[in-house]
Design an enzyme around this catalytic site. Structure first.
Site, PDB file in Angstrom:
ATOM      1  CG  HIS A   8     -14.341   8.662   5.493  1.00 49.49           C
ATOM      2  ND1 HIS A   8     -14.420   7.650   4.554  1.00 49.49           N
ATOM      3  CD2 HIS A   8     -13.256   8.381   6.265  1.00 49.49           C
ATOM      4  CE1 HIS A   8     -13.429   6.786   4.758  1.00 49.49           C
ATOM      5  NE2 HIS A   8     -12.716   7.204   5.790  1.00 49.49           N
ATOM      6  CG  HIS A  28      -5.614   7.472   0.204  1.00 49.18           C
ATOM      7  ND1 HIS A  28      -4.784   7.011  -0.813  1.00 49.18           N
ATOM      8  CD2 HIS A  28      -4.840   7.573   1.311  1.00 49.18           C
ATOM      9  CE1 HIS A  28      -3.573   6.825  -0.320  1.00 49.18           C
ATOM     10  NE2 HIS A  28      -3.571   7.155   0.953  1.00 49.18           N
ATOM     11  CB  VAL A  70       2.919  13.349  -1.528  1.00 48.39           C
ATOM     12  CG1 VAL A  70       2.187  13.382  -2.857  1.00 48.39           C
ATOM     13  CG2 VAL A  70       2.386  14.447  -0.614  1.00 48.39           C
ATOM     14  NE  ARG A  71       4.530   5.815   0.450  1.00 48.24           N
ATOM     15  CZ  ARG A  71       3.423   5.644  -0.278  1.00 48.24           C
ATOM     16  NH1 ARG A  71       2.430   6.505  -0.201  1.00 48.24           N
ATOM     17  NH2 ARG A  71       3.317   4.615  -1.094  1.00 48.24           N
ATOM     18  CG  HIS A 126      -9.057   8.232 -13.552  1.00 40.40           C
ATOM     19  ND1 HIS A 126      -7.990   7.361 -13.490  1.00 40.40           N
ATOM     20  CD2 HIS A 126      -9.999   7.720 -12.715  1.00 40.40           C
ATOM     21  CE1 HIS A 126      -8.268   6.366 -12.668  1.00 40.40           C
ATOM     22  NE2 HIS A 126      -9.484   6.561 -12.185  1.00 40.40           N
ATOM     23  CG  HIS A 159     -10.259 -10.170   1.619  1.00 43.23           C
ATOM     24  ND1 HIS A 159      -9.432  -9.074   1.526  1.00 43.23           N
ATOM     25  CD2 HIS A 159     -11.362  -9.753   2.272  1.00 43.23           C
ATOM     26  CE1 HIS A 159     -10.009  -8.034   2.113  1.00 43.23           C
ATOM     27  NE2 HIS A 159     -11.183  -8.417   2.570  1.00 43.23           N
ATOM     28  N   GLY A 212       6.205   2.746  15.210  1.00 39.82           N
ATOM     29  CA  GLY A 212       5.891   3.407  16.468  1.00 39.82           C
ATOM     30  C   GLY A 212       5.278   4.778  16.292  1.00 39.82           C
ATOM     31  N   GLY A 213       4.559   4.984  15.189  1.00 42.37           N
ATOM     32  CA  GLY A 213       3.892   6.261  14.972  1.00 42.37           C
ATOM     33  C   GLY A 213       2.720   6.456  15.915  1.00 42.37           C
ATOM     34  NE  ARG A 214      -1.291  12.008  18.610  1.00 46.24           N
ATOM     35  CZ  ARG A 214      -2.474  12.528  18.268  1.00 46.24           C
ATOM     36  NH1 ARG A 214      -2.824  12.585  16.987  1.00 46.24           N
ATOM     37  NH2 ARG A 214      -3.286  13.005  19.184  1.00 46.24           N
TER      38      ARG A 214
END
Length: 298
Positions: free
Chosen positions: A94, A104, A107-108, A143, A173, A256-258
């Site tokens: 930001h 944003h 990669v996971r 892009h 919404h 249960g992550g931080r």
């Protein structure tokens, strides 16, 4: 399945991005290592009140557990309850200057295990841009760089992942996109593992070339209270999406992550206004009319 190479890549990616951002900002990121009681941990790198970045975080996480949380198995109900391993790098930046866009990138990698059988694996990720004031050359550059990350693997990936991004980062919404998009993909395992990993790494490698030129162009543009006010108003859309729809946020909280690391994506100053509309013909109205509309940029 040996995932050590994936972890090594992700740690290197985090370090490369943080080093480049520290050089651009002039302020050192705070680095926190954390552990997860149920298995795994990560490294959070964060800057607040920087010279360029009002807030920015680049997180690495590597977690494992005995049962996939609902957000990870929603599209694969047959995997619910399996032992899993997940790792990734996720960032949100930001900038302070309203003319510099929020960005944003994520990669996971996921693997789900069941008995002695082969694990089910998939890659996911992408990057998307959220400007507050529209610059066509910025959106096109972002892009085009996203497209360049995917073109070596097939001409069909960019239009497909661009459309996926437009549909995913959409506030139902509000009936509006979050920004000007980029690319997004998930549950990706349709090509052999080495090629899928190479495509995924190419996306991560193209983040800095996609974003750094934009903040260099915009970081020193003069602005006033009007621009800061509109930036804070539009940041509200970012918060709404991340807390209502974002699968990464939901996965982190459900697994249960931080919490501090998961919610580092939240902007530091946000404003909501009741039934507010920009003045016709203004730069603020032009953002909504000409940019936040899912258009094609390349």
């Amino acid at each position: 399945m040996d995932t050590s190479g994936i972890k090594t890549y992700l740690l290197g990616l985090q370090d490369r991005i943080v080093t480049a951002l520290e050089r651009a900002d002039g302020k050192t990121f705070r680095r926190d290592e954390w552990t997860r009681p149920d298995g795994g941990g990560g490294i959070s790198a964060l800057v607040e009140e920087g010279n360029l970045l009002e807030r920015g975080g680049v997180n690495f996480s590597h977690v494992m557990g005995r049962g996939l949380p609902p957000s990870a198995s929603a599209h694969r109900p047959e995997l619910a309850g399996r032992h899993f391993e997940a790792m990734g790098v996720s960032l949100v930046l930001h900038p302070r200057n309203p003319y510099a866009p929020t960005v944003h990138m994520n990669v996971r990698f996921f693997a789900a295990f069941h008995g002695q059988g082969d694990p089910v694996w998939w890659f996911g990720g992408g990057m998307d841009l959220t400007p507050y004031y529209g610059f066509e050359e910025d959106a096109r550059h972002f892009h085009q760089t996203c497209k360049a990350s995917l073109d070596p693997f097939g001409a069909g990936y960019y239009p497909r992942f661009k459309k996926w991004c437009d549909e995913y980062f959409y506030l139902k919404h509000r009936a509006e996109p979050r920004g000007v998009g980029g690319i997004f993909f998930d549950d990706f395992n349709e090509i052999p593992f080495p090629q899928a990993q190479a495509l995924w790494q190419s996306v991560g490698d193209h983040f800095l070339p996609a974003y750094l030129p934009l903040i260099e162009r915009r970081k020193d543009l003069p602005y006033g209270e009007r621009e800061r006010d509109f930036q804070a108003y539009r940041r509200g859309r970012y918060v709404e999406f991340n807390l209502v729809y974002d699968r990464g946020t939901l996965f982190g909280l459900q697994s249960g992550g931080r919490t501090e690391s998961i919610l580092m994506s939240m902007p530091p100053i946000v404003r909501w206004r009741y039934d507010w509309h920009p003045e016709a013909g203004s730069d603020e109205a032009r953002l909504l009319k000409d940019f936040v509309n899912g258009r094609d940029w390349v």
